[in-house]
Design a protein around this motif. Structure first.
Motif, PDB file in Angstrom:
ATOM      1  N   ILE A  68      88.733-105.843  21.386  1.00 46.71           N
ATOM      2  CA  ILE A  68      89.060-106.163  22.782  1.00 46.71           C
ATOM      3  C   ILE A  68      88.018-107.141  23.309  1.00 46.71           C
ATOM      4  CG2 ILE A  68      89.411-105.190  25.101  1.00 46.71           C
ATOM      5  CD1 ILE A  68      90.115-102.516  23.516  1.00 46.71           C
ATOM      6  N   GLY A  92      87.538-111.751  23.425  1.00 45.23           N
ATOM      7  CA  GLY A  92      87.451-112.873  22.475  1.00 45.23           C
ATOM      8  C   GLY A  92      86.264-113.774  22.729  1.00 45.23           C
ATOM      9  N   GLY A 115      83.350-110.528  19.957  1.00 44.01           N
ATOM     10  CA  GLY A 115      84.693-110.145  19.517  1.00 44.01           C
ATOM     11  C   GLY A 115      85.183-110.996  18.350  1.00 44.01           C
ATOM     12  N   ILE A 152      92.505-108.940  21.188  1.00 43.26           N
ATOM     13  CA  ILE A 152      93.158-109.320  22.448  1.00 43.26           C
ATOM     14  C   ILE A 152      92.112-109.896  23.407  1.00 43.26           C
ATOM     15  CG2 ILE A 152      95.113-107.711  22.243  1.00 43.26           C
ATOM     16  CD1 ILE A 152      93.670-105.914  24.346  1.00 43.26           C
ATOM     17  N   ARG A 199      91.812-113.735  28.971  1.00 40.50           N
ATOM     18  CA  ARG A 199      91.976-115.091  29.491  1.00 40.50           C
ATOM     19  C   ARG A 199      93.093-115.812  28.726  1.00 40.50           C
ATOM     20  NH1 ARG A 199      85.975-117.588  30.066  1.00 40.50           N
ATOM     21  NH2 ARG A 199      85.375-116.369  28.259  1.00 40.50           N
ATOM     22  N   THR A 204      96.031-111.159  27.405  1.00 43.20           N
ATOM     23  CA  THR A 204      96.336-109.728  27.250  1.00 43.20           C
ATOM     24  C   THR A 204      95.107-108.910  27.655  1.00 43.20           C
ATOM     25  OG1 THR A 204      97.675-110.357  25.347  1.00 43.20           O
ATOM     26  CG2 THR A 204      97.214-108.011  25.614  1.00 43.20           C
ATOM     27  N   CYS A 221      93.013-105.451  28.507  1.00 42.96           N
ATOM     28  CA  CYS A 221      92.891-104.000  28.292  1.00 42.96           C
ATOM     29  C   CYS A 221      92.680-103.338  29.658  1.00 42.96           C
ATOM     30  CB  CYS A 221      91.697-103.729  27.372  1.00 42.96           C
ATOM     31  SG  CYS A 221      91.172-102.019  27.383  1.00 42.96           S
ATOM     32  N   TRP A 244      67.867-122.887  35.973  1.00 44.68           N
ATOM     33  CA  TRP A 244      67.687-123.769  34.823  1.00 44.68           C
ATOM     34  C   TRP A 244      68.383-125.119  34.977  1.00 44.68           C
ATOM     35  CZ3 TRP A 244      70.737-119.234  34.323  1.00 44.68           C
ATOM     36  CH2 TRP A 244      72.110-119.451  34.166  1.00 44.68           C
ATOM     37  N   LYS A 263      79.024-114.623  36.411  1.00 45.70           N
ATOM     38  CA  LYS A 263      79.256-113.424  35.597  1.00 45.70           C
ATOM     39  C   LYS A 263      77.997-112.574  35.648  1.00 45.70           C
ATOM     40  CE  LYS A 263      79.558-113.368  30.970  1.00 45.70           C
ATOM     41  NZ  LYS A 263      79.909-113.724  29.607  1.00 45.70           N
ATOM     42  N   MET A 264      78.085-111.329  35.242  1.00 48.93           N
ATOM     43  CA  MET A 264      76.889-110.492  35.166  1.00 48.93           C
ATOM     44  C   MET A 264      76.195-110.690  33.825  1.00 48.93           C
ATOM     45  SD  MET A 264      76.334-108.849  37.830  1.00 48.93           S
ATOM     46  CE  MET A 264      77.115-108.405  39.361  1.00 48.93           C
ATOM     47  N   ASP A 286      77.552-108.095  24.963  1.00 47.76           N
ATOM     48  CA  ASP A 286      77.186-107.742  26.345  1.00 47.76           C
ATOM     49  C   ASP A 286      77.660-106.330  26.706  1.00 47.76           C
ATOM     50  OD1 ASP A 286      76.096-110.249  26.657  1.00 47.76           O
ATOM     51  OD2 ASP A 286      77.249-110.759  28.445  1.00 47.76           O
ATOM     52  N   GLY A 340      69.370-114.579  26.927  1.00 45.49           N
ATOM     53  CA  GLY A 340      70.155-115.169  25.835  1.00 45.49           C
ATOM     54  C   GLY A 340      70.906-114.078  25.092  1.00 45.49           C
ATOM     55  N   PRO A 357      73.417-115.447  20.194  1.00 42.43           N
ATOM     56  CA  PRO A 357      73.079-115.129  18.801  1.00 42.43           C
ATOM     57  C   PRO A 357      73.211-113.639  18.480  1.00 42.43           C
ATOM     58  CG  PRO A 357      71.438-116.621  19.739  1.00 42.43           C
ATOM     59  CD  PRO A 357      72.312-116.170  20.859  1.00 42.43           C
ATOM     60  N   ALA A 372      75.095-111.430  19.973  1.00 41.86           N
ATOM     61  CA  ALA A 372      76.523-111.044  19.986  1.00 41.86           C
ATOM     62  C   ALA A 372      77.146-111.363  18.626  1.00 41.86           C
ATOM     63  CB  ALA A 372      77.252-111.780  21.103  1.00 41.86           C
TER      64      ALA A 372
HETATM   65  C1  LIG Z   1      75.409-117.762  33.801  1.00 46.72           C
HETATM   66  C2  LIG Z   1      75.116-117.324  32.390  1.00 46.72           C
HETATM   67  C3  LIG Z   1      74.384-118.150  31.545  1.00 46.72           C
HETATM   68  C4  LIG Z   1      74.111-117.761  30.219  1.00 46.72           C
HETATM   69  N1  LIG Z   1      73.459-118.633  29.390  1.00 46.72           N
HETATM   70  C5  LIG Z   1      73.246-118.308  28.097  1.00 46.72           C
HETATM   71  C6  LIG Z   1      72.684-119.256  27.206  1.00 46.72           C
HETATM   72  O1  LIG Z   1      72.380-120.397  27.572  1.00 46.72           O
HETATM   73  N2  LIG Z   1      72.462-118.864  25.922  1.00 46.72           N
HETATM   74  C7  LIG Z   1      72.781-117.613  25.466  1.00 46.72           C
HETATM   75  O2  LIG Z   1      72.555-117.304  24.290  1.00 46.72           O
HETATM   76  N3  LIG Z   1      73.361-116.709  26.311  1.00 46.72           N
HETATM   77  C8  LIG Z   1      73.620-117.032  27.591  1.00 46.72           C
HETATM   78  N4  LIG Z   1      74.230-116.131  28.437  1.00 46.72           N
HETATM   79  C9  LIG Z   1      74.617-114.809  27.899  1.00 46.72           C
HETATM   80  C10 LIG Z   1      75.850-114.962  27.002  1.00 46.72           C
HETATM   81  O3  LIG Z   1      76.834-115.718  27.671  1.00 46.72           O
HETATM   82  C11 LIG Z   1      76.410-113.602  26.627  1.00 46.72           C
HETATM   83  O4  LIG Z   1      75.373-112.760  26.214  1.00 46.72           O
HETATM   84  C12 LIG Z   1      77.459-113.737  25.519  1.00 46.72           C
HETATM   85  O5  LIG Z   1      78.567-114.449  26.002  1.00 46.72           O
HETATM   86  C13 LIG Z   1      77.895-112.362  25.047  1.00 46.72           C
HETATM   87  O6  LIG Z   1      79.042-112.465  24.240  1.00 46.72           O
HETATM   88  P1  LIG Z   1      80.150-111.306  24.278  1.00 46.72           P
HETATM   89  O7  LIG Z   1      81.195-111.717  23.303  1.00 46.72           O
HETATM   90  O8  LIG Z   1      79.508-110.001  24.153  1.00 46.72           O
HETATM   91  O9  LIG Z   1      80.730-111.337  25.762  1.00 46.72           O
HETATM   92  P2  LIG Z   1      81.554-112.469  26.511  1.00 46.72           P
HETATM   93  O10 LIG Z   1      81.169-113.810  26.051  1.00 46.72           O
HETATM   94  O11 LIG Z   1      81.448-112.135  27.959  1.00 46.72           O
HETATM   95  O12 LIG Z   1      83.048-112.217  26.023  1.00 46.72           O
HETATM   96  C14 LIG Z   1      83.780-111.123  26.482  1.00 46.72           C
HETATM   97  C15 LIG Z   1      85.250-111.517  26.435  1.00 46.72           C
HETATM   98  O13 LIG Z   1      86.030-110.376  26.753  1.00 46.72           O
HETATM   99  C16 LIG Z   1      87.069-110.758  27.633  1.00 46.72           C
HETATM  100  N5  LIG Z   1      87.450-109.579  28.396  1.00 46.72           N
HETATM  101  C17 LIG Z   1      86.762-108.974  29.398  1.00 46.72           C
HETATM  102  N6  LIG Z   1      87.416-107.905  29.848  1.00 46.72           N
HETATM  103  C18 LIG Z   1      88.554-107.818  29.107  1.00 46.72           C
HETATM  104  C19 LIG Z   1      89.656-106.914  29.109  1.00 46.72           C
HETATM  105  N7  LIG Z   1      89.706-105.885  29.974  1.00 46.72           N
HETATM  106  N8  LIG Z   1      90.668-107.119  28.222  1.00 46.72           N
HETATM  107  C20 LIG Z   1      90.625-108.174  27.348  1.00 46.72           C
HETATM  108  N9  LIG Z   1      89.610-109.068  27.319  1.00 46.72           N
HETATM  109  C21 LIG Z   1      88.595-108.882  28.173  1.00 46.72           C
HETATM  110  C22 LIG Z   1      86.436-111.846  28.490  1.00 46.72           C
HETATM  111  O14 LIG Z   1      87.421-112.672  29.086  1.00 46.72           O
HETATM  112  C23 LIG Z   1      85.585-112.584  27.482  1.00 46.72           C
HETATM  113  O15 LIG Z   1      86.273-113.630  26.855  1.00 46.72           O
HETATM  114  C24 LIG Z   1      74.532-116.493  29.748  1.00 46.72           C
HETATM  115  C25 LIG Z   1      75.254-115.651  30.602  1.00 46.72           C
HETATM  116  C26 LIG Z   1      75.561-116.065  31.901  1.00 46.72           C
HETATM  117  C27 LIG Z   1      76.378-115.167  32.792  1.00 46.72           C
END
Ligand SMILES: Cc1cc2nc3c(=O)[nH]c(=O)nc-3n(C[C@H](O)[C@H](O)[C@H](O)COP(=O)(O)OP(=O)(O)OC[C@H]3O[C@@H](n4cnc5c(N)ncnc54)[C@H](O)[C@@H]3O)c2cc1C
Length: 362
Positions: A12, A14, A18, A35, A38, A128, A130, A202, A246-247, A267, A278, A281, A283
């Motif tokens: 869940i 992308g 994911g 899934i 977006r 899609t 969740c 930044w 975003k948080m 995250d 950061g 990497p 993730a």
């Molecule tokens: C403003 C900002 C700046 C950042 N800058 C950096 C940077 O320069 N370098 C760096 O390394 N990190 C940076 N980060 C942190 C980094 O973006 C995240 O740590 C990283 O994206 C984590 O990847 P993830 O796949 O866990 O989560 P995400 O990238 O958040 O992916 C989660 C995905 O799940 C989807 N999703 C959410 N809820 C649902 C649901 N209910 N059903 C289906 N899909 C869903 C979302 O749409 C999203 O596509 C930054 C974060 C922010 C907010």
């Protein structure tokens, strides 16, 4: 494609966690569906788009395995390379930290990882969402699906973690980013102080402008993102695009990331470097571990707890050190003068250790 009624592994979300999980789960032989809520992977961009060079990733996470193959990324994802990062104190004192990094196009970056997952055999359903997870049943806005293993990679406000009653990171920092047009010095700059209390603002240069943004901790202020954005934008003096926020989980990983046949990663699990925010990497590193563990659960019956043990073995120690450094930094963040003095005391060498998740003292 319609939502199937059953699947072996459901991922869940992308993002980098994911897609990396889906890729390695499919490579491990399990039937994998990812899934994403977006309509288009990676859009809009909510990120600073800064990546450490592979040598830096190896230095930060020396126990992470096969870093070069995981981060073997095509050149079209790279905007510019940087050898130095500038840290600016509240009084604008400049610290030049040697740090090798590069800037990316985060939308293309996430799309590339998703295409790797598809090539490995995973199916992707965008648009899609969740809604809830109960046992092995996942409700989505397209219906309900049963999965033998569930991977929650749905970002900081994870519905999966909430449904599974897992802990939520204690310090969720609001962050936002956009693109500024114009010419910028090819050095990433991080501004500390009242400009972004408990975090930083930044300017991260790219070929065609710069990624600009800020993140701050709600532990220090009741103001909102726009209150900080307006003076920062004035200081920039450049035309900027639409802001996306975003948080960012900034208090380290949650205590438990596996429950039954479900896990959370990226995250959603608080797997972000708390000293700098950061998270891409880690993730990807933890996503790969999660995907392999899910495939091993399906193909060989190995308990999913292996994921928890393995990610802690590869990146856990460094994240623990970073959590301790972050706690010390929080004391310094409590006042401008205190922060200025703490930065002077640390100097370039210790700041370099801090951003690499290493012990600052001795
Ligand atoms: C403003 C900002 C700046 C950042 N800058 C950096 C940077 O320069 N370098 C760096 O390394 N990190 C940076 N980060 C942190 C980094 O973006 C995240 O740590 C990283 O994206 C984590 O990847 P993830 O796949 O866990 O989560 P995400 O990238 O958040 O992916 C989660 C995905 O799940 C989807 N999703 C959410 N809820 C649902 C649901 N209910 N059903 C289906 N899909 C869903 C979302 O749409 C999203 O596509 C930054 C974060 C922010 C907010």
């Amino acid at each position: 494609m319609d939502l199937p009624k059953k699947v072996e592994v459901l991922v869940i979300g992308g993002g980098p966690a994911g897609s990396s999980a889906a890729e390695h789960c499919a490579l491990g032989g399990a039937e994998t569906l990812m899934i994403e809520r977006r309509p288009k992977i990676g859009v809009p961009v909510r990120c600073g788009e800064y990546m450490p060079h592979n040598d830096e990733i190896r230095s930060i996470f020396p126990d992470a395995v096969d870093v070069p193959s995981l981060f073997d990324l095509p050149s079209y994802l790279r905007s510019i390379s940087c050898e130095v990062m500038q840290i600016l104190s509240p009084k604008m004192r400049v610290y030049d930290l040697p740090f090798q990094g590069w800037t990316t196009y985060r939308d293309r970056f996430d799309q590339h990882l998703a295409s790797k997952a598809e090539k490995a055999g995973a199916t992707i359903l965008t648009g899609t969402r969740c809604i809830n997870v109960k046992g092995n049943l996942v409700s989505t806005d397209l219906g309900t699906i049963e999965a033998k293993v569930i991977i929650g990679a749905d970002g900081p406000l994870s519905i999966v973690a909430r449904s599974l009653k897992l802990e939520r990171p204690a310090d969720m920092c609001p962050g936002m980013s956009t693109i500024a047009r114009g010419k910028f010095e090819p050095i990433p700059k991080m501004f500390f102080g009242s400009i972004a209390p408990g975090g930083y603002a930044w300017i991260i240069p790219k070929n065609d402008g710069a990624n600009v943004g800020l993140g701050y901790s709600k532990l220090f202020t009741e103001k909102n993102l726009h209150d900080f954005w307006i003076p920062f934008k004035e200081m920039l003096g450049h035309e900027t695009g639409h802001l996306y926020g975003k948080m960012i989980p900034m208090s380290g990983p949650i205590a438990r990331t596996v429950i039954g046949d479900s896990l959370v990663v990226g995250d959603a699990a608080g797997q972000v470097m708390p000293v700098n925010g950061g998270g891409i990497p880690i993730a990807m590193i933890c996503g790969r571990i999660a995907g392999r563990a899910a495939a091993d659960r399906i193909m060989k019956g190995v308990p999913l707890e292996e994921y928890e043990k393995e990610w802690r073995r590869q990146v856990g120690r460094q994240l623990e050190v970073a959590v301790k450094t972050k706690k010390l930094a929080m004391m310094a963040f409590a006042g401008q003068w205190r922060l200025e003095m703490a930065m002077r005391m640390l100097g370039v060498r210790r700041m370099g250790k801090a951003i690499r998740c290493k012990s600052v003292f001795p």
